[in-house]
Design an enzyme around this catalytic site. Structure first.
Site, short mmCIF file in Angstrom:
data_model
loop_
_atom_site.label_atom_id
_atom_site.label_comp_id
_atom_site.label_asym_id
_atom_site.label_seq_id
_atom_site.Cartn_x
_atom_site.Cartn_y
_atom_site.Cartn_z
N ARG A 54 28.35 -1.31 -10.56
CA ARG A 54 27.28 -0.80 -9.69
C ARG A 54 27.52 -1.24 -8.25
O ARG A 54 27.83 -2.40 -8.00
CB ARG A 54 25.92 -1.32 -10.18
CG ARG A 54 25.63 -0.88 -11.59
CD ARG A 54 24.24 -1.24 -12.06
NE ARG A 54 24.08 -0.80 -13.45
CZ ARG A 54 22.99 -1.00 -14.18
NH1 ARG A 54 21.94 -1.62 -13.63
NH2 ARG A 54 22.92 -0.57 -15.41
N SER A 98 16.26 -3.42 -20.43
CA SER A 98 15.37 -2.32 -20.09
C SER A 98 15.57 -1.25 -21.16
O SER A 98 16.68 -0.77 -21.34
CB SER A 98 15.73 -1.79 -18.71
OG SER A 98 14.75 -0.88 -18.26
N GLU A 147 14.53 -9.76 -15.27
CA GLU A 147 14.87 -8.68 -16.19
C GLU A 147 16.21 -8.93 -16.87
O GLU A 147 17.20 -9.24 -16.21
CB GLU A 147 14.93 -7.36 -15.41
CG GLU A 147 15.32 -6.18 -16.28
CD GLU A 147 15.52 -4.91 -15.45
OE1 GLU A 147 14.94 -4.83 -14.33
OE2 GLU A 147 16.24 -4.02 -15.91
N ARG A 191 23.26 -10.61 -9.83
CA ARG A 191 23.44 -9.21 -9.40
C ARG A 191 24.87 -9.02 -8.93
O ARG A 191 25.23 -9.38 -7.81
CB ARG A 191 22.44 -8.90 -8.27
CG ARG A 191 22.35 -7.42 -7.88
CD ARG A 191 21.29 -7.19 -6.82
NE ARG A 191 19.98 -7.60 -7.27
CZ ARG A 191 19.17 -6.85 -8.00
NH1 ARG A 191 19.53 -5.65 -8.35
NH2 ARG A 191 17.99 -7.32 -8.38
N ARG A 203 23.56 -11.80 -17.62
CA ARG A 203 22.25 -12.41 -17.44
C ARG A 203 21.87 -13.28 -18.64
O ARG A 203 21.16 -14.28 -18.50
CB ARG A 203 21.19 -11.34 -17.19
CG ARG A 203 21.38 -10.72 -15.80
CD ARG A 203 20.22 -9.86 -15.37
NE ARG A 203 20.46 -9.36 -14.01
CZ ARG A 203 19.63 -8.57 -13.34
NH1 ARG A 203 18.48 -8.17 -13.92
NH2 ARG A 203 19.91 -8.18 -12.12
#
Length: 425
Positions: free
Chosen positions: A260, A350, A347, A275, A389
């Site tokens: 990403r 999801s 988070e 991130r 994560r």
RNA sequence: GGAGAGGUGGCAGAGUGGUAAUGCAGCGGGUUGCUAACCCGUCUACCCGAUAGGGUAGCGGGGGUUCGAAUCCCCCCCUCUCCGCCA
């Protein structure tokens, strides 16, 4: 992607969904384009019908050795008219499609109204935040102190938002991925898949990343895209196909790297590996019948939760508000894991039901038993979990005062039985 | 990268300019003590239509030529074979 016919029949529901997403009502515009398109199409078809009939006469006349020049001249006139009408229809059709493909999915009825993450609803919690006799550190402090998490080396290789893991941490990352895959395949019935991580435009269009979110993606010089999530190849497994009811549900999982650009996140979460431009993730994808997708979302969320439970991590389940959901989702659960070093929930998964929104874009259908015709499938995707994560969460939750980290029991079989990792791992 | 072959319904397989043969399978119906055989029907998308029904399109995708294209021309995609390179 919306069905123009559905909008024609339910313009108010369509507009209400857009408003809940923070957009303007657009049904009037859609309906106008749709009307233009259909009128042009109807007229073009009528002319074409005449053309076909006349062409047949030409054939018949020539077969008899008669002169067909008069008929040919007549058809010639129709040809221009048809071309004009067809062009008008195509233009309207493309305009309608371009309009619709940029619109996000309608939120499900039980999705809370809201503008952003502040309006998300906590559904439940599991476990408790661990207590420490010392000030818990953040994951990068632990990893760097161990000498097993190297941001400088990564930066020399690739720049910001990359990391090099070594020794026990590299091993633990692999252990986490293997543990998650085993759980989902052996206990939850998912089939493990090893998909391409370079894909074409059409695949990203199918799941909704394109055409709107190209900036978030990496592209190769020969026009492949690096997947931002395995949701893309896994969901597109059913693109263009017609399944029978007995094929469903399809449940697949994959451990892949994800890429990403984080174009919109400049300056956010710059420290550590929270991130990154590249991370690995175990993804869950379910393809099912429309009346099963609500239950499937609950099931999938449960599968992701079970990973956290087995790892002994405290988390909460959030129901995203209408303003915080992704483009393709109609309902989303986020799993937020407790990070003691950050003193915050973050988070880690999801899980979304997309209804037929993606299936429509990629034309994934099924044939209902005993019915004529086909209907679009429902698609769901969820992280089960983000591996990077999860590593962060283990480090922060299982840290000791001396800088070592206990290995969660569930992970020990994947790490030669190691119970603790430290600087010499 | 070079050379070549190919892509037609669920499957098999014909069709080189006149509007998609045929076979098999599945499904529905008919016939029928039962089964088999046999007969009829059965693709998808979209448009018009209250319904019944009617129409247009689809032979990997997109353009073009033609009164008319699965068939001829151009571009692209995919599969396979051989050579080269390669984990």
């Amino acid at each position: 992607m919306f069905d123009p016919r559905w909008i024609r029949e339910n313009p108010d529901a369509f507009d209400a969904g857009l408003v809940r997403r923070g957009l303007e009502p657009l049904s009037a515009q859609v309906l106008a384009l749709d009307k233009t398109r259909r009128e042009a199409q109807t007229q073009a078809q009528e002319v074409q019908s005449q053309r076909n009939a006349l062409s047949k006469q030409v054939g018949a006349a020539k077969a008899k050795g008669e002169d067909a020049a008069e008929i040919i001249a007549e058809v010639g006139a129709l040809k221009d008219e048809h071309a004009r009408l067809e062009e008008a229809g195509k233009t309207a059709d493309q305009a309608l499609k371009a309009f619709l493909e940029g619109l996000p999915n309608t939120p499900a009825a039980d999705v809370p109204e809201g503008a952003d993450e502040a309006d998300n609803l906590e559904i439940r919690q599991h476990g408790h935040a661990p207590t420490f006799e010392f000030e818990p550190k953040q994951h990068f402090e632990i990893g760097e102190a161990m000498g097993r998490m190297d941001f400088e080396a990564a930066s020399r290789l690739s720049g910001a938002r990359f990391v090099v893991l070594r020794g026990a941490l590299a091993r633990m990352e692999r252990a986490l991925g293997a543990f998650m895959l085993d759980l989902h395949t052996k206990e939850f019935g998912y089939t493990e898949v090893s998909p391409p991580i370079l894909v074409r435009d059409t695949a990203l269009y199918g799941t909704g990343q394109l055409p709107k979110f190209a900036d978030d993606l990496y592209r190769t010089e020969d026009d492949y895209w690096l997947i931002p999530t395995a949701e893309v190849p896994l969901t597109n497994l059913v693109a263009g196909s017609v399944l029978s009811e007995s094929d469903l549900p399809v449940r697949v999982t994959a451990l892949t790297p994800c890429f990403r650009s984080e174009a919109g996140a400049a300056g956010r979460d710059t420290r550590g590996m929270l991130r990154q431009h590249q991370f690995s993730k175990v993804e869950l994808v379910s393809i099912c019948l429309p009346d099963q997708s609500d239950a499937e979302l609950e099931r999938m969320t449960g599968c992701a939760e079970e990973v956290l439970r087995r790892l002994g991590l405290h988390y909460r389940v959030m129901l995203l508000s209408s303003g915080d959901m992704g483009f393709s989702a109609r309902k989303t659960h986020d799993l937020e894991v407790w990070l003691p070093g950050q003193d915050a929930y973050r988070e880690i998964s999801s899980c979304s039901s997309c209804g037929d929104f993606q299936a429509r874009r990629m034309d994934g259908r099924y044939r209902p038993d005993g019915e004529k015709g086909t209907r679009h499938l429902h698609t769901l995707n969820g992280s089960g979990l983000a591996v990077g994560r999860a590593l962060i969460a283990v480090l922060e939750n299982y840290q000791n005062a001396d800088g070592s980290v206990r290995v969660p029991e569930a992970l020990q079989p994947y790490m030669d039985g190691a119970e603790v990792i430290g600087g010499d791992g």
